[in-house]
Write a protein that holds these residues in place. Structure first.
Motif, PDB file in Angstrom:
ATOM      1  N   GLY A   1       0.279  -1.284  -0.045  1.00  0.00           N
ATOM      2  CA  GLY A   1      -0.166   0.327  -0.531  1.00  0.00           C
ATOM      3  C   GLY A   1       1.295   1.342   0.223  1.00  0.00           C
ATOM      4  N   MET A   2       2.060   0.971  -0.223  1.00  0.00           N
ATOM      5  CA  MET A   2       3.222   2.031  -0.286  1.00  0.00           C
ATOM      6  C   MET A   2       2.720   2.963  -1.589  1.00  0.00           C
ATOM      7  N   LEU A   3       2.659   4.460  -1.810  1.00  0.00           N
ATOM      8  CA  LEU A   3       1.939   5.949  -2.528  1.00  0.00           C
ATOM      9  C   LEU A   3       3.879   6.179  -3.132  1.00  0.00           C
TER      10      LEU A   3
ATOM     11  N   ALA B   1      10.084   6.692  -3.458  1.00  0.00           N
ATOM     12  CA  ALA B   1      11.592   6.226  -3.336  1.00  0.00           C
ATOM     13  C   ALA B   1      11.528   4.988  -4.338  1.00  0.00           C
ATOM     14  N   GLU B   2       9.772   4.637  -5.321  1.00  0.00           N
ATOM     15  CA  GLU B   2      10.124   3.450  -5.421  1.00  0.00           C
ATOM     16  C   GLU B   2      11.583   3.978  -7.557  1.00  0.00           C
ATOM     17  N   ARG B   3      11.776   4.987  -7.081  1.00  0.00           N
ATOM     18  CA  ARG B   3      12.583   6.071  -8.398  1.00  0.00           C
ATOM     19  C   ARG B   3      12.291   5.401  -9.500  1.00  0.00           C
TER      20      ARG B   3
ATOM     21  N   CYS C   1      14.602  -3.984   1.635  1.00  0.00           N
ATOM     22  CA  CYS C   1      13.012  -4.316   2.028  1.00  0.00           C
ATOM     23  C   CYS C   1      12.381  -3.009   2.449  1.00  0.00           C
ATOM     24  N   TYR C   2      10.876  -3.236   2.571  1.00  0.00           N
ATOM     25  CA  TYR C   2      10.541  -1.706   3.773  1.00  0.00           C
ATOM     26  C   TYR C   2       9.972  -2.388   4.670  1.00  0.00           C
ATOM     27  N   ILE C   3       9.467  -1.058   5.250  1.00  0.00           N
ATOM     28  CA  ILE C   3       8.762  -1.889   5.874  1.00  0.00           C
ATOM     29  C   ILE C   3       7.495  -0.691   6.982  1.00  0.00           C
TER      30      ILE C   3
ATOM     31  N   GLY D   1       7.907  -6.426   3.346  1.00  0.00           N
ATOM     32  CA  GLY D   1       8.253  -6.099   2.456  1.00  0.00           C
ATOM     33  C   GLY D   1       9.505  -6.453   1.284  1.00  0.00           C
ATOM     34  N   ALA D   2       9.943  -6.701  -0.003  1.00  0.00           N
ATOM     35  CA  ALA D   2       9.093  -8.017  -0.353  1.00  0.00           C
ATOM     36  C   ALA D   2      10.177  -8.456  -1.184  1.00  0.00           C
ATOM     37  N   THR D   3       9.966  -9.679  -1.401  1.00  0.00           N
ATOM     38  CA  THR D   3      10.664 -10.346  -2.489  1.00  0.00           C
ATOM     39  C   THR D   3      10.300  -9.908  -3.312  1.00  0.00           C
TER      40      THR D   3
ATOM     41  N   PHE E   1       1.294 -11.768  -6.362  1.00  0.00           N
ATOM     42  CA  PHE E   1       2.151 -11.632  -8.125  1.00  0.00           C
ATOM     43  C   PHE E   1       1.382  -9.882  -8.649  1.00  0.00           C
ATOM     44  N   ARG E   2       3.208  -9.705  -8.637  1.00  0.00           N
ATOM     45  CA  ARG E   2       2.582  -8.451  -9.495  1.00  0.00           C
ATOM     46  C   ARG E   2       2.446  -8.059 -11.098  1.00  0.00           C
ATOM     47  N   PRO E   3       2.006  -7.666 -11.922  1.00  0.00           N
ATOM     48  CA  PRO E   3       1.998  -7.831 -12.688  1.00  0.00           C
ATOM     49  C   PRO E   3       2.614  -6.830 -13.600  1.00  0.00           C
TER      50      PRO E   3
ATOM     51  N   TYR F   1       2.276  -3.218 -12.084  1.00  0.00           N
ATOM     52  CA  TYR F   1       3.732  -3.903 -11.987  1.00  0.00           C
ATOM     53  C   TYR F   1       3.978  -3.639  -9.968  1.00  0.00           C
ATOM     54  N   ARG F   2       5.066  -2.765  -9.944  1.00  0.00           N
ATOM     55  CA  ARG F   2       4.493  -2.388  -8.342  1.00  0.00           C
ATOM     56  C   ARG F   2       4.350  -1.438  -7.789  1.00  0.00           C
ATOM     57  N   ASN F   3       3.473  -0.692  -8.196  1.00  0.00           N
ATOM     58  CA  ASN F   3       2.464   0.214  -7.971  1.00  0.00           C
ATOM     59  C   ASN F   3       1.317   0.011  -8.638  1.00  0.00           C
TER      60      ASN F   3
HETATM   61  N1  GLY Z   1       6.142  -1.507  -4.956  1.00  0.00           N
HETATM   62  C1  GLY Z   1       6.481  -2.619  -3.273  1.00  0.00           C
HETATM   63  C2  GLY Z   1       6.020  -4.163  -4.094  1.00  0.00           C
HETATM   64  O1  GLY Z   1       5.970  -4.318  -5.088  1.00  0.00           O
HETATM   65  O2  GLY Z   1       6.799  -4.944  -3.130  1.00  0.00           O
END
Ligand code: GLY
Ligand code: FAD
Length: 362
Positions: free
Chosen positions: A58-60, A64-66, A245-247, A258-260, A301-303, A327-329
């Motif tokens: 749930g990070m916005l 940080a995700e660059r 990792c993120y917390i 997370g996350a691998t 599973f991220r798309p 994907y991650r966002n």
């Molecule tokens: N945005 C964080 C992750 O996909 O793990």
């Protein structure tokens, strides 16, 4: 069944827009379209909001995700839309979504990185980092302080979206799998589903990591393992986004870790090494985690799409719109995706080459 029965069933199944997939992307688009007067149905093979939407942190966090270039603009614009989007959703649903502009600390753990990054306008020293968040690990040499990045509780958000969708009379067919997209030349004619044939004027493909099971699009699953612990003291008040990792502290004391990032198909389950890696890394940046009870482990599973840019807008079929590959966002990108796809459909844009991500400028 007589001919009138068949016609009645077909008419009953007619709708203006049929959304395939009830994750955050499908739900957000369905709500935006319904608010513009469309008659919307969501077809979801499981329960809405239980795919990547449920697994996320749930990070916005466009910074940080660059994210870079057009995608960074896209992410920042969506982050800016969040306060109003959430306020409107809370009004509609009557439910809290755990939206929290808590800011994100992105620690620097290597001296060589510290030297590279120390001129960055958001760079703060270890001492300044400790003023923002106490009890950081000794490995943290300094950090980027990103005050505009934040978080939302993605599970609460999904619940609120589902409630709002129901209140708007969006038809939700849960437990209904789309097996095949029926086509005739450049048009989709119907969907073959576990509930029979469904027809609509328009279709939206919002099937996340499972998109390739319906169309040969370049989307693949990237697995992420996660866990949560419980922080009785609630001392952690900022998201910590380290390199591996993120917390993410929730307001109720839950901390999501997370996350691998695993390019391993749809392999199910948590692994000992996945969880060990997350625990070791997170304890080194925030040592208090060592004494906290583990409350849950899960995976999702991220798309993933090429260049990590979502596939949005026109498809090879005139009446099928793509909304996948976030994907991650995808939690971050939901408000802007809903707006752009709704504008695309309502304005009846026919230009297949229009790049919806690139047209957003902050
Ligand atoms: N945005 C964080 C992750 O996909 O793990
Ligand atoms: P999903 O939520 O996966 O929804 C797709 C839906 O389509 C599913 O419910 C599925 O059952 C349904 N479906 C698929 N095929 C069919 C079919 N044939 N018939 C019917 N239904 C079908 N994003 C952020 O912004 N911030 C984060 O901090 C973050 N952290 C993440 C951490 C992890 C571990 C993971 C896995 C993802 C994370 N993400 C994050 C990414 C985000 O979760 C996704 O980008 C987003 O949820 C994608 O939403 P979606 O609706 O496209 O997909």
């Amino acid at each position: 069944m007589n001919i009138w029965g068949i016609i009645w069933i077909e008419r009953n199944k007619m709708t203006d827009v049929l959304v395939i997939g009830g994750g955050i992307i499908g739900l957000s688009i369905a709500i935006a379209l319904s608010q513009k007067g469309a008659n919307v149905t969501i077809v979801e093979r499981d329960i809405c909001g239980r795919g990547a939407t449920w697994a996320a942190a749930g990070m916005l966090a466009p910074e940080a995700e660059r994210l870079e270039g057009d995608l960074l603009d896209f992410g920042i614009r969506s982050r800016e839309m969040y306060p109003q989007w959430i306020a409107s959703l809370m009004r509609l649903s009557g439910q809290d979504c755990g939206y929290w502009c808590c800011g994100i600390l992105a620690p620097v753990l290597e001296e060589s990185d510290r030297q590279l990054i120390s001129e960055h306008p958001h760079y703060i020293s270890r001492e300044e980092s400790l003023k923002r968040q106490s009890d950081l690990g000794k490995s943290i040499l300094g950090s980027l302080w990103l005050p505009e990045d934040g978080q939302v509780n993605n599970r609460k958000l999904a619940q609120a979206l589902l409630t709002a969708a129901r209140l708007l009379s969006i038809k939700i067919l849960e437990g209904t799998t789309v097996y095949q997209i029926g086509r005739d030349r450049d048009r989709v004619t119907h969907l073959d589903t576990s509930a029979g044939k469904l027809q609509s004027d328009r279709y939206i493909l919002a099937t996340g990591a499972w998109t390739r099971s319906l169309l040969p699009l370049p989307i693949k699953p990237i697995k992420g393992q996660m866990l949560s612990v419980f922080d009785g003291d609630r001392k952690l008040q900022k998201v910590i986004f380290a390199q591996s990792c993120y917390i993410v502290p929730r307001q109720d004391g839950t901390i999501v870790i997370g996350a691998t990032v695993e390019d391993n198909g749809f392999s199910q389950g948590n692994t000992a090494s996945g969880i060990a890696q997350l625990l070791n890394k997170s304890i080194s940046v925030y040592p208090a985690i060592a004494d906290m009870p583990i409350t849950e482990t899960w995976w999702g599973f991220r798309p993933h799409a090429p260049n990590e840019v979502p596939l949005l807008g026109a498809s090879d079929f005139k009446n099928l719109v793509l909304a996948t590959g976030h994907y991650r966002n995808g939690i971050l990108f939901a408000p802007i995706t809903a707006k752009l796809i709704t504008d695309f459909i309502v304005d009846g844009i026919d230009d297949e080459s229009i790049d919806l991500v690139a047209q957003v400028k902050t």
